[in-house]
Design an enzyme around this catalytic site. Structure first.
Site, PDB file in Angstrom:
ATOM      1  N   SER A  63       0.831  -1.215   0.000  1.00 52.68           N
ATOM      2  CA  SER A  63       0.000   0.000   0.000  1.00 52.68           C
ATOM      3  C   SER A  63       0.861   1.258   0.000  1.00 52.68           C
ATOM      4  O   SER A  63       2.000   1.241   0.471  1.00 52.68           O
ATOM      5  CB  SER A  63      -0.896   0.036   1.236  1.00 52.68           C
ATOM      6  OG  SER A  63      -1.575  -1.169   1.418  1.00 52.68           O
TER       7      SER A  63
HETATM    8  N1  SAH Z   1      -0.103  -5.113   4.005  1.00 53.56           N
HETATM    9  C1  SAH Z   1       0.644  -5.404   2.809  1.00 53.56           C
HETATM   10  C2  SAH Z   1      -0.142  -5.057   1.558  1.00 53.56           C
HETATM   11  C3  SAH Z   1      -0.603  -6.273   0.951  1.00 53.56           C
HETATM   12  S1  SAH Z   1      -1.657  -6.157  -0.462  1.00 53.56           S
HETATM   13  C4  SAH Z   1       2.006  -4.718   2.795  1.00 53.56           C
HETATM   14  O1  SAH Z   1       2.302  -3.930   3.702  1.00 53.56           O
HETATM   15  O2  SAH Z   1       2.794  -5.000   1.884  1.00 53.56           O
HETATM   16  C5  SAH Z   1      -2.882  -7.293   0.052  1.00 53.56           C
HETATM   17  C6  SAH Z   1      -2.440  -8.711   0.298  1.00 53.56           C
HETATM   18  O3  SAH Z   1      -3.577  -9.443   0.714  1.00 53.56           O
HETATM   19  C7  SAH Z   1      -1.892  -9.447  -0.919  1.00 53.56           C
HETATM   20  O4  SAH Z   1      -0.581  -9.856  -0.656  1.00 53.56           O
HETATM   21  C8  SAH Z   1      -2.835 -10.641  -1.080  1.00 53.56           C
HETATM   22  O5  SAH Z   1      -2.189 -11.829  -1.494  1.00 53.56           O
HETATM   23  C9  SAH Z   1      -3.389 -10.787   0.322  1.00 53.56           C
HETATM   24  N2  SAH Z   1      -4.681 -11.495   0.458  1.00 53.56           N
HETATM   25  C10 SAH Z   1      -5.737 -11.527  -0.383  1.00 53.56           C
HETATM   26  N3  SAH Z   1      -6.717 -12.294   0.126  1.00 53.56           N
HETATM   27  C11 SAH Z   1      -6.277 -12.777   1.312  1.00 53.56           C
HETATM   28  C12 SAH Z   1      -6.828 -13.651   2.300  1.00 53.56           C
HETATM   29  N4  SAH Z   1      -8.046 -14.186   2.187  1.00 53.56           N
HETATM   30  N5  SAH Z   1      -6.075 -13.926   3.396  1.00 53.56           N
HETATM   31  C13 SAH Z   1      -4.843 -13.396   3.547  1.00 53.56           C
HETATM   32  N6  SAH Z   1      -4.261 -12.572   2.635  1.00 53.56           N
HETATM   33  C14 SAH Z   1      -4.967 -12.261   1.530  1.00 53.56           C
END
Ligand code: SAH
Length: 220
Positions: A63
């Site tokens: 993000s």
């Molecule tokens: N907080 C992260 C941003 C991640 S983007 C950072 O600081 O880099 C969102 C993430 O959610 C992605 O990596 C995606 O694979 C994950 N995601 C999607 N659905 C999910 C689920 N049901 N459980 C866990 N992670 C999930």
């Protein structure tokens, strides 16, 4: 090109402060401390301190710093708290939270994509936060029962609505943040549990990658 990452980081945090995204001393301190360049792929390092989302592989993104700042401020984190993150990704957001909850607290972060969970764990270790953050591979839309209840829960992917298990796994007086609504555009929604009552507030528009799994979008 040689970049002074510390200087870049200071400039980014000052700009978040000036634009009103962050104001709490503990949030400023945490964002000044966490080396965001460790959490992005090598070729993106020069852009690590630009205020925009970045690709982290597997079609996923880290993000934008202002969104991390907004969410960390609104979560009202305190030292010693137990926090659940859904969507671990690079581990950066969890690292900022970990700097605030400290060694007395803990951040459990669930990531759906195994390769990202592995990389996230390595990033967290490099940042020296391995004792405070645990990244688990799994479906975070169902929460993480074994360590529940949590003081704070935050979701970093877009959900059609708040998954019921997340509200169930929140402590009394606990706070939860989730981008909910459509697959492409969402509203950042805040929930606070007060006994049998649930307070809900809308914090404006945002854009996140879709939540997958049981309570996610059924397009995968
Ligand atoms: N907080 C992260 C941003 C991640 S983007 C950072 O600081 O880099 C969102 C993430 O959610 C992605 O990596 C995606 O694979 C994950 N995601 C999607 N659905 C999910 C689920 N049901 N459980 C866990 N992670 C999930």
């Amino acid at each position: 090109m040689h970049l002074d990452f510390e200087l870049e980081r200071n400039k980014l945090v000052e700009s978040l402060l000036r634009r009103g995204y962050i104001s709490k001393p503990e949030v400023i301190k945490a964002m000044m401390k966490v080396p965001r360049h460790i959490f992005v792929p090598k070729d993106i390092e020069p852009y690590a301190y630009h205020d925009c989302p970045q690709q982290i592989g597997e079609g996923q993104t880290i993000s934008a710093p202002h969104m991390v700042g907004i969410m960390v401020e609104r979560l009202d984190l305190q030292p010693g708290q137990k926090v659940l993150e859904v969507g671990g990704g690079s581990g950066y957001h969890a690292a900022v939270v970990a700097e605030i909850v400290g060694k007395e607290g803990h951040v459990y972060s669930i990531e759906y994509v195994e390769a990202l969970a592995k990389r996230g764990r390595e990033n967290i270790k490099k940042a020296g936060l391995g004792d405070i953050v645990t990244i688990i591979h799994g479906d975070g839309s169902e929460g993480l029962k074994e360590h529940a209840p949590y003081d704070r829960i935050f979701v970093t992917c877009a959900s059609p609505d708040v998954p019921p298990p997340l509200l169930e796994q929140l402590k009394d007086r606990g706070k939860l943040l989730i981008p909910a609504g459509g697959r492409r555009y969402q509203t950042l929604i805040y929930y606070e549990k007060k006994g049998k009552k649930i307070i809900r507030k809308d914090y404006g528009g945002c854009v996140f990658v879709p939540l997958r799994g049981k309570y996610g979008f059924k397009l995968f």
